[in-house]
Design a protein around this motif. Sequence first.
Motif, PDB file in Angstrom:
ATOM      1  N   CYS A   1       0.872  -1.159   0.000  1.00  0.00           N
ATOM      2  CA  CYS A   1       0.000   0.000   0.000  1.00  0.00           C
ATOM      3  C   CYS A   1       0.919   1.222   0.000  1.00  0.00           C
ATOM      4  O   CYS A   1       1.886   1.253   0.761  1.00  0.00           O
ATOM      5  CB  CYS A   1      -0.823  -0.078   1.285  1.00  0.00           C
ATOM      6  SG  CYS A   1      -1.796   1.361   1.650  1.00  0.00           S
ATOM      7  N   GLU A   2       0.656   2.196  -0.872  1.00  0.00           N
ATOM      8  CA  GLU A   2       1.484   3.407  -0.958  1.00  0.00           C
ATOM      9  C   GLU A   2       0.556   4.621  -0.861  1.00  0.00           C
ATOM     10  O   GLU A   2      -0.262   4.841  -1.747  1.00  0.00           O
ATOM     11  CB  GLU A   2       2.244   3.439  -2.283  1.00  0.00           C
ATOM     12  CG  GLU A   2       3.175   2.260  -2.503  1.00  0.00           C
ATOM     13  CD  GLU A   2       3.453   1.972  -3.975  1.00  0.00           C
ATOM     14  OE1 GLU A   2       4.519   2.347  -4.473  1.00  0.00           O
ATOM     15  OE2 GLU A   2       2.582   1.362  -4.634  1.00  0.00           O
ATOM     16  N   MET A   3       0.696   5.384   0.237  1.00  0.00           N
ATOM     17  CA  MET A   3      -0.230   6.506   0.486  1.00  0.00           C
ATOM     18  C   MET A   3       0.522   7.759   0.919  1.00  0.00           C
ATOM     19  O   MET A   3       1.517   7.658   1.644  1.00  0.00           O
ATOM     20  CB  MET A   3      -1.195   6.129   1.619  1.00  0.00           C
ATOM     21  CG  MET A   3      -1.952   4.832   1.427  1.00  0.00           C
ATOM     22  SD  MET A   3      -3.027   4.833   0.008  1.00  0.00           S
ATOM     23  CE  MET A   3      -4.459   5.586   0.672  1.00  0.00           C
TER      24      MET A   3
ATOM     25  N   LEU B   1       9.271   4.796 -11.229  1.00  0.00           N
ATOM     26  CA  LEU B   1       9.776   4.131 -12.431  1.00  0.00           C
ATOM     27  C   LEU B   1       9.630   2.627 -12.246  1.00  0.00           C
ATOM     28  O   LEU B   1       9.908   2.123 -11.154  1.00  0.00           O
ATOM     29  CB  LEU B   1      11.264   4.494 -12.601  1.00  0.00           C
ATOM     30  CG  LEU B   1      12.047   3.835 -13.734  1.00  0.00           C
ATOM     31  CD1 LEU B   1      11.636   4.417 -15.090  1.00  0.00           C
ATOM     32  CD2 LEU B   1      13.557   4.029 -13.528  1.00  0.00           C
ATOM     33  N   TRP B   2       9.188   1.926 -13.270  1.00  0.00           N
ATOM     34  CA  TRP B   2       9.140   0.460 -13.225  1.00  0.00           C
ATOM     35  C   TRP B   2      10.235  -0.073 -14.157  1.00  0.00           C
ATOM     36  O   TRP B   2      10.262   0.276 -15.348  1.00  0.00           O
ATOM     37  CB  TRP B   2       7.773  -0.069 -13.693  1.00  0.00           C
ATOM     38  CG  TRP B   2       6.648   0.209 -12.749  1.00  0.00           C
ATOM     39  CD1 TRP B   2       6.658   1.047 -11.667  1.00  0.00           C
ATOM     40  CD2 TRP B   2       5.316  -0.340 -12.817  1.00  0.00           C
ATOM     41  NE1 TRP B   2       5.422   1.040 -11.047  1.00  0.00           N
ATOM     42  CE2 TRP B   2       4.587   0.207 -11.735  1.00  0.00           C
ATOM     43  CE3 TRP B   2       4.674  -1.230 -13.676  1.00  0.00           C
ATOM     44  CZ2 TRP B   2       3.246  -0.106 -11.494  1.00  0.00           C
ATOM     45  CZ3 TRP B   2       3.347  -1.549 -13.444  1.00  0.00           C
ATOM     46  CH2 TRP B   2       2.647  -0.991 -12.362  1.00  0.00           C
ATOM     47  N   VAL B   3      11.134  -0.871 -13.580  1.00  0.00           N
ATOM     48  CA  VAL B   3      12.240  -1.445 -14.349  1.00  0.00           C
ATOM     49  C   VAL B   3      12.029  -2.952 -14.453  1.00  0.00           C
ATOM     50  O   VAL B   3      11.840  -3.627 -13.434  1.00  0.00           O
ATOM     51  CB  VAL B   3      13.603  -1.171 -13.658  1.00  0.00           C
ATOM     52  CG1 VAL B   3      14.741  -1.608 -14.564  1.00  0.00           C
ATOM     53  CG2 VAL B   3      13.752   0.291 -13.278  1.00  0.00           C
TER      54      VAL B   3
ATOM     55  N   HIS C   1       0.450  -7.501 -17.611  1.00  0.00           N
ATOM     56  CA  HIS C   1      -0.966  -7.550 -17.261  1.00  0.00           C
ATOM     57  C   HIS C   1      -1.102  -6.804 -15.946  1.00  0.00           C
ATOM     58  O   HIS C   1      -0.805  -7.355 -14.882  1.00  0.00           O
ATOM     59  CB  HIS C   1      -1.436  -9.000 -17.148  1.00  0.00           C
ATOM     60  CG  HIS C   1      -2.892  -9.135 -16.848  1.00  0.00           C
ATOM     61  ND1 HIS C   1      -3.850  -9.241 -17.828  1.00  0.00           N
ATOM     62  CD2 HIS C   1      -3.547  -9.123 -15.665  1.00  0.00           C
ATOM     63  CE1 HIS C   1      -5.038  -9.305 -17.252  1.00  0.00           C
ATOM     64  NE2 HIS C   1      -4.887  -9.241 -15.945  1.00  0.00           N
ATOM     65  N   GLY C   2      -1.471  -5.519 -16.022  1.00  0.00           N
ATOM     66  CA  GLY C   2      -1.558  -4.691 -14.816  1.00  0.00           C
ATOM     67  C   GLY C   2      -0.260  -4.716 -14.041  1.00  0.00           C
ATOM     68  O   GLY C   2       0.790  -4.358 -14.587  1.00  0.00           O
ATOM     69  N   PRO C   3      -0.285  -5.189 -12.800  1.00  0.00           N
ATOM     70  CA  PRO C   3       0.906  -5.146 -11.955  1.00  0.00           C
ATOM     71  C   PRO C   3       1.811  -6.375 -12.088  1.00  0.00           C
ATOM     72  O   PRO C   3       2.724  -6.561 -11.284  1.00  0.00           O
ATOM     73  CB  PRO C   3       0.301  -5.098 -10.549  1.00  0.00           C
ATOM     74  CG  PRO C   3      -0.984  -5.847 -10.674  1.00  0.00           C
ATOM     75  CD  PRO C   3      -1.482  -5.648 -12.073  1.00  0.00           C
TER      76      PRO C   3
END
Length: 354
Positions: A100-102, A114-116, A313-315
């Motif tokens: 969870c990131e809030m 960034l997604w690597v 596919h999504g995450p």
Amino acid sequence: MSGRKITQIVLAIEQSEGVGAQVRRSIGQRELKNLDPFLLLDEFKVSKPAGFPDHPHRGFETVTYMLNGSFEHEDFCGHKGTINPGDLQWMTAGRGIVHCEMPSSDEPGHGLQLWVNLKSLNKMVAPRYQELQSKTIPKPSTDGVTVAVISGEALGSKMRQECKETKTAAGPAPFISQVYTHTPMMYLDFTLKNGASHIQPVPKGWTAFIYTLAGYVHVDSIGCTRFLARPLNGTVQQRCESGIIQHAAHLTCLNCVLLISCRGPDKEKKRIEPHHVAILDDGENVQVENKDHEVSRFVLIAGEPINEPVVKHGPFVMNSQEEIAEALEDYRTGKNGFEKAKGWKSKAVSSKKI
Ligand code: FJE
Ligand code: FE
């Protein structure tokens, strides 16, 4: 020495993500899907109570860099913490993380995620966090150029010399990042004062791009194919100054944009405005220059291509449809890394903060 040039400039389009959150997506939007090893780059600016409640990841790394405000995170293993301005979280999701990131500050949490991608061999590694506090990130500075060195090396030889002369260097060079990346990478956060110019070495063969945050930066460009993405409810505000419009098409993506590509003169410097991604061609270095009055802030990111099939596919980001089906099944049934996902709820969600 061959200098890299811009081949494409794309505006990051604002879109809704998570719950009530707005992000500007650059890498990962329709025109920028094949930038191996990079999957996504979002500039987020999120105020409470919006955020990114409980969600899984598998097969890649997320790199969260806070610019302003703070974010809290919490995962299904009980790992939690706060990312403050200038701090960075390098999270290897590997075989599986649910978290969870809030936002946790009163001001909006503003940063970059960034997604690597991970290569096939590393997709199922055990999850791992590397958390860097701003004070541990080297920030060498010279001639109006300051670089926060998140991954890789910058201002190397010059700083090394200066450190020797002033006898401040003790132990390892302070301007080399301590982050371990599965995929060889460079992540540099530049601030250029008015008139400052810098030549940054970037390993040949690596995919490289610049993402602009504030002010303007000038970079060499080849007769640039320029993609201007603008909402359809307005007219196109910007045209390729001297270019010829080759093609214009309506895209049927979620928030419909107008796409125009055009050719300009074969060699010129392009001025990049904030919230744009500029893709660079191959070469040994890139020259960046601030010719404007405002301070220029941008990140330069580069990485070694993985050259494997990518199925997203999504995450979940895997190499085949079968592996995506496995990921969905593992997440649903709590297997192969998702054991602790069953019945887990973050405190933020269970206390109904959102
Ligand atoms: C995600 C939708 C999402 N960009 N920037 C689907 F919103 C997310 C997600 C994020 C995200 C989180 C932060 Cl802190 C910053 C972001 C997307 O969490 F992972 C999927 N799959
Ligand atoms: Fe996430």
